[in-house]
Structures are given as structure tokens and as C-alpha cells.
Design a protein around this motif. Structure first.
Motif, mmCIF file in Angstrom:
data_model
loop_
_atom_site.group_PDB
_atom_site.id
_atom_site.type_symbol
_atom_site.label_atom_id
_atom_site.label_comp_id
_atom_site.label_asym_id
_atom_site.label_seq_id
_atom_site.Cartn_x
_atom_site.Cartn_y
_atom_site.Cartn_z
ATOM 1 N N GLN A 17 0.806 -1.216 0.000
ATOM 2 C CA GLN A 17 0.000 0.000 0.000
ATOM 3 C C GLN A 17 0.842 1.272 0.000
ATOM 4 N N ALA A 18 2.149 1.129 0.133
ATOM 5 C CA ALA A 18 3.063 2.281 0.091
ATOM 6 C C ALA A 18 4.099 2.027 -0.991
ATOM 7 N N ARG A 19 4.393 3.089 -1.742
ATOM 8 C CA ARG A 19 5.397 3.011 -2.797
ATOM 9 C C ARG A 19 6.249 4.272 -2.760
ATOM 10 N N VAL A 20 7.523 4.091 -3.051
ATOM 11 C CA VAL A 20 8.404 5.232 -3.239
ATOM 12 C C VAL A 20 8.813 5.213 -4.710
ATOM 13 N N TYR A 21 8.455 6.284 -5.399
ATOM 14 C CA TYR A 21 8.797 6.431 -6.810
ATOM 15 C C TYR A 21 10.140 7.120 -6.919
ATOM 16 N N VAL A 22 10.885 6.768 -7.963
ATOM 17 C CA VAL A 22 12.216 7.335 -8.171
ATOM 18 C C VAL A 22 12.366 7.801 -9.613
ATOM 19 N N VAL A 30 19.134 11.775 -8.079
ATOM 20 C CA VAL A 30 18.007 10.891 -7.791
ATOM 21 C C VAL A 30 16.955 11.662 -6.998
ATOM 22 N N GLU A 31 15.703 11.546 -7.416
ATOM 23 C CA GLU A 31 14.592 12.176 -6.712
ATOM 24 C C GLU A 31 13.578 11.123 -6.311
ATOM 25 N N PHE A 32 12.877 11.408 -5.226
ATOM 26 C CA PHE A 32 11.919 10.476 -4.639
ATOM 27 C C PHE A 32 10.553 11.144 -4.501
ATOM 28 N N ARG A 33 9.508 10.296 -4.527
ATOM 29 C CA ARG A 33 8.155 10.790 -4.262
ATOM 30 C C ARG A 33 7.340 9.648 -3.667
ATOM 31 N N LEU A 34 6.712 9.914 -2.546
ATOM 32 C CA LEU A 34 5.966 8.900 -1.810
ATOM 33 C C LEU A 34 4.510 8.842 -2.258
ATOM 34 N N TRP A 35 3.996 7.625 -2.384
ATOM 35 C CA TRP A 35 2.574 7.383 -2.652
ATOM 36 C C TRP A 35 2.084 6.365 -1.630
ATOM 37 N N GLN A 36 0.918 6.623 -1.043
ATOM 38 C CA GLN A 36 0.313 5.700 -0.093
ATOM 39 C C GLN A 36 -1.157 5.533 -0.455
ATOM 40 N N ALA A 37 -1.602 4.296 -0.569
ATOM 41 C CA ALA A 37 -2.991 4.018 -0.942
ATOM 42 C C ALA A 37 -3.976 4.631 0.038
ATOM 43 N N VAL A 53 17.029 17.295 0.327
ATOM 44 C CA VAL A 53 15.813 17.925 0.842
ATOM 45 C C VAL A 53 15.144 17.005 1.857
ATOM 46 N N LEU A 54 15.123 15.715 1.570
ATOM 47 C CA LEU A 54 14.518 14.763 2.506
ATOM 48 C C LEU A 54 15.271 14.725 3.834
ATOM 49 N N HIS A 55 16.591 14.814 3.778
ATOM 50 C CA HIS A 55 17.380 14.857 5.018
ATOM 51 C C HIS A 55 17.036 16.091 5.842
ATOM 52 N N SER A 56 16.934 17.242 5.190
ATOM 53 C CA SER A 56 16.584 18.477 5.898
ATOM 54 C C SER A 56 15.196 18.387 6.515
ATOM 55 N N ALA A 57 14.249 17.868 5.748
ATOM 56 C CA ALA A 57 12.877 17.730 6.251
ATOM 57 C C ALA A 57 12.826 16.739 7.419
ATOM 58 N N ALA A 58 13.595 15.675 7.347
ATOM 59 C CA ALA A 58 13.601 14.682 8.420
ATOM 60 C C ALA A 58 14.119 15.284 9.719
ATOM 61 N N ARG A 59 15.138 16.133 9.619
ATOM 62 C CA ARG A 59 15.661 16.787 10.831
ATOM 63 C C ARG A 59 14.580 17.656 11.481
ATOM 64 N N LEU A 60 13.835 18.389 10.674
ATOM 65 C CA LEU A 60 12.751 19.218 11.202
ATOM 66 C C LEU A 60 11.658 18.351 11.826
ATOM 67 N N TYR A 61 11.297 17.297 11.145
ATOM 68 C CA TYR A 61 10.251 16.402 11.624
ATOM 69 C C TYR A 61 10.640 15.783 12.963
ATOM 70 N N GLN A 62 11.879 15.336 13.055
ATOM 71 C CA GLN A 62 12.330 14.674 14.275
ATOM 72 C C GLN A 62 12.374 15.628 15.455
ATOM 73 N N ASP A 70 12.004 8.088 12.232
ATOM 74 C CA ASP A 70 13.014 8.252 11.197
ATOM 75 C C ASP A 70 12.362 8.066 9.829
ATOM 76 N N PRO A 71 11.807 9.142 9.283
ATOM 77 C CA PRO A 71 11.141 9.027 7.987
ATOM 78 C C PRO A 71 12.097 8.662 6.853
ATOM 79 N N LEU A 72 13.383 8.812 7.064
ATOM 80 C CA LEU A 72 14.348 8.475 6.019
ATOM 81 C C LEU A 72 14.440 6.974 5.756
ATOM 82 N N ARG A 73 13.907 6.178 6.650
ATOM 83 C CA ARG A 73 13.920 4.724 6.421
ATOM 84 C C ARG A 73 13.168 4.349 5.153
ATOM 85 N N LEU A 74 12.271 5.210 4.694
ATOM 86 C CA LEU A 74 11.497 4.927 3.484
ATOM 87 C C LEU A 74 12.313 5.121 2.207
ATOM 88 N N TYR A 75 13.341 5.963 2.270
ATOM 89 C CA TYR A 75 14.056 6.378 1.067
ATOM 90 C C TYR A 75 15.416 5.702 0.985
#
Length: 89
Positions: A17-22, A30-37, A53-62, A70-75
Motif C-alpha cells: 500500500q506504500a510506494r516510493v517512486y524514483v 536521484v529524486e523520490f516521491r511517496l505514494w500511499q494508498a 531535501v529529505l534529510h533536511s525535512a527529516a531533521r525538522l520532523y524529528q 526516522d522518515p528516512l527509512r522509506l528512502y
């Protein structure tokens, strides 16, 4: 794997139900985009993002929400590169 949105992998074993597009961005990065059903709005709200960008966003989120998350586990850069190499061959 590939569908109408592009190349993707499942970031969590057993969860289809979750996919990471590249893709490769304009600079070849390399760029990423998350999709969740169960949360299709994530695809609409979030553009393609580089790993920097994902690293920067993860630091803010944490720091703001949950220090344990650790949202980076997805990427996975290694998986993304392998998918891109396969598709470009």
C-alpha cells in the motif's frame, strides 16, 4: 517495478500500500516521491524531492514532532539507483 506514475519500490516489506517512486531530476540527481494508498493526498501535496531535501525535512520532523521517528527509512538511495540503472540499460 513500474506503473503509470513511474519506477517504484515498496519501502516496507509486506506493505504493498506504500510506494516510493524514483527518477532522475534535471541535474541527474536521484529524486523520490511517496505514494500511499490510504493517504493519496501525500502524492498531491509533495513534489519530487532530492535526498538532500529529505534529510533536511527529516531533521525538522524529528525535532518538532517525534525524536524517535526516522522518515528516512522509506528512502533507499541504493535501491533507487539500482532501479534507475535497470531502466536506463
Amino acid at each position: 517495478m513500474k506503473d503509470e506514475r513511474g519506477l517504484y519500490y515498496h519501502p516496507q516489506a509486506g506493505n504493498s500500500q506504500a510506494r516510493v517512486y524514483v527518477r532522475r531530476g534535471p541535474d541527474g540527481e536521484v529524486e523520490f516521491r511517496l505514494w500511499q494508498a490510504d493517504h493519496p493526498e501525500v502524492w498531491e501535496r509533495h513534489p519530487w524531492l532530492s535526498l538532500d531535501v529529505l534529510h533536511s525535512a527529516a531533521r525538522l520532523y524529528q525535532t518538532e514532532r517525534n525524536r524517535e521517528a526516522d522518515p528516512l527509512r522509506l528512502y533507499d538511495l541504493a535501491v533507487a539507483r539500482a532501479l534507475l540503472r535497470e531502466s536506463e540499460a
